[in-house]
Design a protein around this motif. Sequence first.
Motif, PDB file in Angstrom:
ATOM      1  N   THR A   1       0.634  -1.554  -0.030  1.00 24.04           N
ATOM      2  CA  THR A   1       0.461   0.104   0.001  1.00 24.04           C
ATOM      3  C   THR A   1       1.000   0.779  -0.117  1.00 24.04           C
ATOM      4  O   THR A   1       0.649   2.338  -0.613  1.00 24.04           O
ATOM      5  N   VAL A   2       2.056   0.985   0.862  1.00 21.15           N
ATOM      6  CA  VAL A   2       2.650   2.666   0.825  1.00 21.15           C
ATOM      7  C   VAL A   2       3.384   2.536  -0.812  1.00 21.15           C
ATOM      8  O   VAL A   2       3.832   4.406  -0.654  1.00 21.15           O
TER       9      VAL A   2
ATOM     10  N   ALA B   1       7.244   3.723   5.191  1.00 29.14           N
ATOM     11  CA  ALA B   1       7.272   4.833   4.619  1.00 29.14           C
ATOM     12  C   ALA B   1       7.116   5.646   5.402  1.00 29.14           C
ATOM     13  O   ALA B   1       5.825   6.524   6.170  1.00 29.14           O
ATOM     14  N   GLY B   2       7.604   6.875   6.388  1.00 29.59           N
ATOM     15  CA  GLY B   2       7.888   7.015   7.305  1.00 29.59           C
ATOM     16  C   GLY B   2       6.742   8.113   7.572  1.00 29.59           C
ATOM     17  O   GLY B   2       6.065   9.310   7.863  1.00 29.59           O
TER      18      GLY B   2
ATOM     19  N   LEU C   1       1.142   0.817  12.281  1.00 28.17           N
ATOM     20  CA  LEU C   1       2.988   1.377  12.626  1.00 28.17           C
ATOM     21  C   LEU C   1       3.986   0.500  11.281  1.00 28.17           C
ATOM     22  O   LEU C   1       5.057   0.702  11.166  1.00 28.17           O
ATOM     23  N   THR C   2       3.916  -0.873  10.525  1.00 27.75           N
ATOM     24  CA  THR C   2       4.060  -1.219  10.168  1.00 27.75           C
ATOM     25  C   THR C   2       5.005  -0.188   8.647  1.00 27.75           C
ATOM     26  O   THR C   2       5.606  -0.482   8.188  1.00 27.75           O
ATOM     27  N   ASN C   3       3.209   0.075   8.299  1.00 32.50           N
ATOM     28  CA  ASN C   3       3.398   0.494   6.743  1.00 32.50           C
ATOM     29  C   ASN C   3       4.112   2.450   7.377  1.00 32.50           C
ATOM     30  O   ASN C   3       5.166   2.872   6.416  1.00 32.50           O
ATOM     31  N   ARG C   4       4.329   2.315   7.869  1.00 35.92           N
ATOM     32  CA  ARG C   4       4.995   4.188   8.998  1.00 35.92           C
ATOM     33  C   ARG C   4       6.121   3.597   8.662  1.00 35.92           C
ATOM     34  O   ARG C   4       7.320   4.281   8.568  1.00 35.92           O
TER      35      ARG C   4
ATOM     36  N   ASN D   1       0.161  10.642   0.991  1.00 34.30           N
ATOM     37  CA  ASN D   1       0.708  10.414   2.487  1.00 34.30           C
ATOM     38  C   ASN D   1       0.058  10.312   3.415  1.00 34.30           C
ATOM     39  O   ASN D   1      -0.057  10.249   4.808  1.00 34.30           O
ATOM     40  N   LEU D   2      -1.208   9.477   2.844  1.00 37.15           N
ATOM     41  CA  LEU D   2      -2.094   9.683   3.886  1.00 37.15           C
ATOM     42  C   LEU D   2      -3.362   8.129   3.861  1.00 37.15           C
ATOM     43  O   LEU D   2      -3.054   8.112   2.382  1.00 37.15           O
TER      44      LEU D   2
END
Length: 158
Positions: free
Chosen positions: A72-73, A108-109, A102-105, A82-83
């Motif tokens: 998805t990122v 991709a921060g 949290l995994t997606n962050r 970025n949302l």
Amino acid sequence: MTAVYPGSFDPVTYGHLDIIRRASVFTDRLIVAVLTNSAKSSFFSVEERLDMLSAATDGMEGVVVRSFSGLTVDFCRSVGSNLIVRGLRAVTDFESEFQMALTNRELAGEVDTIFISTSTKYLFLSSSIVREIALYGGDVSAMVTPGVAERLTRRFKG
Ligand code: ADP
């Protein structure tokens, strides 16, 4: 601001449409993104899911429907968003949704996830429940659009 609302949408329900409507209020462009990863077997084909979503969101300003595979990122980056938007029903959704966010962050921060709580009337609604009811000939008209209900009926009759 462009946001991505990813999911299986197998098929789209009034619960999903509630989240789409709410998210579209604060986004300029909301991309409803149908995940096509083959690991997860689906009931409706990608084309059918896209068709149903397009018909259900027809006329909703700023809402577009796309499909994607992979992370998805990565899809978010490819469309300059970025949302990520996700819907929350009961607390039971929370743990896996939080883990995914949290995994997606981690991956991709710059990409954040926001959760929108559903209307209480859709608390217990899920695509799998809709499929189950339709399988046994039950009435799903309060859960999905007439177009989706018709496809379910056709599919189970065949
Ligand atoms: P997934 O297979 O990724 O869970 P779904 O199509 O089931 O995809 O759901 C996509 C998103 O929509 C998820 O965030 C899910 O929590 C949310 N959602 C599903 N049903 C409802 C509902 N009735 N009310 C609010 N959100 C919902």
